[in-house]
Write a protein that holds these residues in place. Structure first.
Motif, PDB file in Angstrom:
ATOM      1  N   LEU A   1      -7.851   0.045   1.459  1.00  0.00           N
ATOM      2  CA  LEU A   1      -8.411   0.667   2.674  1.00  0.00           C
ATOM      3  C   LEU A   1      -9.932   0.606   2.639  1.00  0.00           C
TER       4      LEU A   1
ATOM      5  N   TYR B   1      -2.700   1.639   5.477  1.00  0.00           N
ATOM      6  CA  TYR B   1      -4.129   1.360   5.294  1.00  0.00           C
ATOM      7  C   TYR B   1      -4.652   0.253   6.210  1.00  0.00           C
ATOM      8  N   SER B   2      -3.821  -0.757   6.485  1.00  0.00           N
ATOM      9  CA  SER B   2      -4.335  -1.899   7.241  1.00  0.00           C
ATOM     10  C   SER B   2      -4.727  -1.487   8.670  1.00  0.00           C
TER      11      SER B   2
ATOM     12  N   THR C   1      -5.180   1.613   9.767  1.00  0.00           N
ATOM     13  CA  THR C   1      -6.197   2.665   9.735  1.00  0.00           C
ATOM     14  C   THR C   1      -7.584   2.056   9.532  1.00  0.00           C
ATOM     15  N   GLY C   2      -7.667   1.014   8.710  1.00  0.00           N
ATOM     16  CA  GLY C   2      -8.941   0.323   8.538  1.00  0.00           C
ATOM     17  C   GLY C   2      -9.442  -0.271   9.849  1.00  0.00           C
TER      18      GLY C   2
ATOM     19  N   LEU D   1      -2.483   6.450   2.870  1.00  0.00           N
ATOM     20  CA  LEU D   1      -3.810   5.822   2.912  1.00  0.00           C
ATOM     21  C   LEU D   1      -4.457   5.720   1.548  1.00  0.00           C
ATOM     22  N   TYR D   2      -3.830   6.303   0.520  1.00  0.00           N
ATOM     23  CA  TYR D   2      -4.451   6.296  -0.803  1.00  0.00           C
ATOM     24  C   TYR D   2      -4.238   4.929  -1.457  1.00  0.00           C
ATOM     25  N   ASN D   3      -5.028   3.980  -1.036  1.00  0.00           N
ATOM     26  CA  ASN D   3      -4.976   2.619  -1.577  1.00  0.00           C
ATOM     27  C   ASN D   3      -6.379   2.048  -1.502  1.00  0.00           C
TER      28      ASN D   3
END
Length: 378
Positions: free
Chosen positions: A266, A236-237, A239-240, A261-263
């Protein structure tokens, strides 16, 4: 023996500490009122949100088990270890856990790289390493004591390819992947599946996890080939950051990714720049399932937030390990054998059965971020 040592030994014997502190460790475990399971995960650092999801969910499950009477009348105690998602630290922790005969099993590690680095130590020590999330195909091939509670990338990545090509209707695809064990196997399985179903990969770019923060050169190169979509095999980090820098550069490409990414973090980090992002997942709350509803309600009551996929798989992972300990008793090899026999374990991520390689096959869903929330697409 001098007088001081004689006095010290006398005091220890009087307090009953000499036998439990210096005697046979297995005897100590059998006489203890606690059953100890370790959790090794990134509790600090760039991927701490994943490790903290493990921590919250396993603590909730342990509390529920203890309120129901514990394991064979003993209290289930969790021992947490911060591997920082670092392969060397994961291996060091593994040796400490193997050497501590009070530890009957390990929940961890989070990433495939950390899990692979620690696996040989657990195998040599005959201690179960049960990862909720390591999806690299080679993980459970490292020995007989490795288990996982998530689909391998040989299963998930083709599902993601189908999501991109058939559900999103995108043909020309650019891929950005984290250059580690997990990212490479995710990327390779995704690309192979895209080619099989008629899509076209027009760009591949990699980055170093935990180091790369400026993605502008990668995104500028990708903009040069004008893809229909950018598929991101990353956490997520990063990808953000990719989503935010896409917007800053003025590029408008839809994004897709994997269950990593399911967090909620994000969305907190990237805001509206990840609006519309598609992803696969092993878990999504279902109103019709009482087991899931109870988990959701209890988790939210305990922590004031909804659980994500990482919490859900960790919760079920501890549930299965506790069940194996209950049947096998406090013997590491017997726990491994009982865990391998588990079939149709009814958890919040569905029914779980291990195949001959100690892998699982779980149903996957498609989510999309809509109005700042993860929502079920299909």
């Amino acid at each position: 023996m001098n007088k001081k040592i004689t006095i010290l030994l006398s005091l220890l014997l009087a307090l009953g500490l000499f036998v439990t502190g210096c005697g046979n460790t297995n005897t100590s475990v059998q006489s203890s009122s606690e059953v100890v399971v370790a959790v090794a995960a990134p509790l600090t650092g760039d991927y701490a949100q994943y490790g903290n999801a493990f921590k919250m969910a396993t603590e909730l499950k342990a509390r529920e088990i203890n309120e129901a009477g514990g394991i064979n009348g003993k209290t289930l105690k969790l021992a947490f270890y911060d591997d920082k998602n670092d392969a060397k630290e994961a291996a060091n922790i593994a040796q400490r856990l193997v050497d501590d005969k009070n530890i009957l099993g390990v929940i961890g590690n989070f990433s495939s790289s950390a899990s692979l680095a620690a696996a040989s130590v657990y195998e040599a020590g005959g201690l179960v390493q049960f990862s909720p999330t390591s999806s690299h195909s080679d993980f459970t091939k490292q020995g007989n004591y490795m288990f996982r509670n998530i689909n391998t990338q040989a299963i998930e990545a083709p599902m993601a390819a189908n999501m991109v090509v058939n559900e999103m209707g995108k043909e020309k695809i650019a891929v950005i992947y984290i250059n580690n064990d997990w990212g490479i196997t995710a990327k390779d399985n995704f690309i192979n599946a895209v080619n099989d179903i008629g899509g076209t990969i027009i760009a591949e770019e990699s980055f170093i996890g935990g180091q790369t923060q400026d993605f502008t050169s990668i995104l500028t190169k990708i903009n040069g080939v004008k893809p229909d979509v950018i598929f991101v095999a990353a956490f997520y980090s990063e990808t953000g950051m990719i989503a935010q820098q896409l917007q800053q550069l003025g590029y408008d490409y839809p994004l897709a990714g994997l269950s990593a990414l399911y967090n909620e973090e994000l969305i907190k980090l990237a805001g509206d720049t990840v609006e519309g992002l598609f992803l696969t997942t092993n878990f999504f709350p279902s109103d019709s399932d009482e087991l899931v509803n109870n988990f959701l309600n209890n988790f939210k009551e305990a922590y004031g937030q909804d659980p994500d996929q990482f919490a859900a798989v960790a919760y079920d992972t501890l549930g299965m390990l506790a069940k194996a300990i209950e049947i096998a008793g406090e013997d590491r090899a017997a726990i491994r054998d009982e865990l391998a026999k588990i079939a149709n374990y009814e958890g919040v991520t569905g029914n779980t059965t291990f195949n001959e390689n100690r892998d699982v096959i779980k149903t996957m869903r498609i989510l999309q971020i809509q109005d700042g929330k993860f929502k079920l697409f299909k």
